[in-house]
Design an enzyme around this catalytic site. Sequence first.
Site, PDB file in Angstrom:
ATOM      1  N   ASP A 107      18.197  33.428  30.427  1.00 15.71           N
ATOM      2  CA  ASP A 107      19.278  34.365  30.724  1.00 15.71           C
ATOM      3  C   ASP A 107      19.667  34.128  32.196  1.00 15.71           C
ATOM      4  OD1 ASP A 107      20.915  36.757  30.695  1.00 15.71           O
ATOM      5  OD2 ASP A 107      19.275  37.721  31.791  1.00 15.71           O
TER       6      ASP A 107
ATOM      7  N   ASP B  34      21.963  36.757  34.528  1.00 14.87           N
ATOM      8  CA  ASP B  34      22.029  37.960  35.366  1.00 14.87           C
ATOM      9  C   ASP B  34      20.752  38.778  35.251  1.00 14.87           C
ATOM     10  OD1 ASP B  34      24.735  37.700  36.420  1.00 14.87           O
ATOM     11  OD2 ASP B  34      25.308  37.835  34.316  1.00 14.87           O
TER      12      ASP B  34
ATOM     13  N   GLY C 172      31.757  42.037  31.045  1.00 11.87           N
ATOM     14  CA  GLY C 172      32.566  42.753  32.027  1.00 11.87           C
ATOM     15  C   GLY C 172      33.808  43.399  31.433  1.00 11.87           C
TER      16      GLY C 172
ATOM     17  N   THR D 109      25.602  36.413  28.839  1.00 10.37           N
ATOM     18  CA  THR D 109      26.823  37.140  28.511  1.00 10.37           C
ATOM     19  C   THR D 109      27.911  36.918  29.563  1.00 10.37           C
ATOM     20  OG1 THR D 109      25.634  38.811  27.305  1.00 10.37           O
ATOM     21  CG2 THR D 109      27.613  39.543  28.375  1.00 10.37           C
TER      22      THR D 109
HETATM   23  C1  XBP Z   1      25.099  40.015  31.867  1.00  7.44           C
HETATM   24  C2  XBP Z   1      26.280  40.830  31.607  1.00  7.44           C
HETATM   25  C3  XBP Z   1      27.539  40.461  32.268  1.00  7.44           C
HETATM   26  C4  XBP Z   1      27.530  40.664  33.768  1.00  7.44           C
HETATM   27  C5  XBP Z   1      28.914  40.553  34.365  1.00  7.44           C
HETATM   28  O1  XBP Z   1      24.134  40.234  30.837  1.00  7.44           O
HETATM   29  O2  XBP Z   1      26.233  41.772  30.835  1.00  7.44           O
HETATM   30  O3  XBP Z   1      28.564  41.255  31.710  1.00  7.44           O
HETATM   31  O4  XBP Z   1      27.074  41.985  34.054  1.00  7.44           O
HETATM   32  O5  XBP Z   1      29.528  39.339  34.035  1.00  7.44           O
HETATM   33  P1  XBP Z   1      22.983  39.160  30.549  1.00  7.44           P
HETATM   34  P2  XBP Z   1      31.008  39.291  33.395  1.00  7.44           P
HETATM   35  O6  XBP Z   1      22.180  39.040  31.788  1.00  7.44           O
HETATM   36  O7  XBP Z   1      22.147  39.795  29.466  1.00  7.44           O
HETATM   37  O8  XBP Z   1      23.622  37.905  30.077  1.00  7.44           O
HETATM   38  O9  XBP Z   1      31.844  40.273  34.150  1.00  7.44           O
HETATM   39  O10 XBP Z   1      31.448  37.870  33.570  1.00  7.44           O
HETATM   40  O11 XBP Z   1      30.866  39.685  31.946  1.00  7.44           O
HETATM   41 MG    MG Z   2      20.128  39.623  32.038  1.00  6.61          MG
END
Ligand code: XBP
Ligand code: MG
Length: 255
Positions: free
Chosen positions: A10, A12, A54, A124
């Site tokens: 993953d 983020d 997002g 994501t």
């Molecule tokens: C990450 C997310 C993303 C980020 C923002 O989840 O949910 O939406 O918060 O990025 P994970 P975007 O770590 O489970 O993949 O604004 O590009 O979506």
């Molecule tokens: Mg994550």
Amino acid sequence: MSNLTTLIFDVDGTLADTERDGHRIAFNAAFAAAGLDWNWSVELYGELLTVTGGKERIRHYLDHYRRDFSRPVHFDSFVAELHAAKTKHYTEMLASGGLPLRQGVRRLLAEARDHGLRLAIATTTTPINVSALLQYSLASDSESWFEVIAAGDIVPKKKPAPDIYQFVLQTMDVRPHECIAIEDSGNGVRSALGAGVPAVVTVSDYCRNDNFAGAVLVVDQLGEPGHPFQLIAGDAGASRCVDVSLLRRLADGSA
Ligand code: XBP
Ligand code: MG
């Protein structure tokens, strides 16, 4: 011979703590630039993070917190443009100094490459955000370390749906039990397990109270040899940091 051939990361919260001081700031900057009086506090953002993606998060905010907002006629493009502005802010932030990787990430990736493990990403977030984080926080050529970078709208349903992990498995032609997912959130664990991939959790700040049921291991960080993780759940044996030998044992135990 171990079953483990592939690590799926993953992004983020797992590679770096990107949410509070990265994505959140970029959302707020995009809102301000668009003349909107929306401001996502650290606390509110924690609530909004239950929704992955997002664009989906912006819609959720309007549905649940700003029902007073009168939506423009072309609402889909309004959200898409706002999100594109947010992505621009976010990637510029990474380019101008970046966000640090979490403890143990660089070490584990280097070790995995030395052992010839295959690497992939299942996230994501928007693809360009992954490129920027890898390029500016890890190494300029590090995108090439990953066989597949599966991100954002590449699948119709985001985490906790299993689609993004299934996409990685299909693209790499690997079976779920040859892999381990490294995740930080309950949504991420559900996504990996939904695709049959065992999950190791390195808990991030915002996700510390998530439900990690089914994960093979839950730790507070990947750790370094001189800086051990704290074990939250699972059996790490004598290991004190998440390394290839621990991941191999976990993969073999869960097969
Ligand atoms: C990450 C997310 C993303 C980020 C923002 O989840 O949910 O939406 O918060 O990025 P994970 P975007 O770590 O489970 O993949 O604004 O590009 O979506
Ligand atoms: Mg994550």
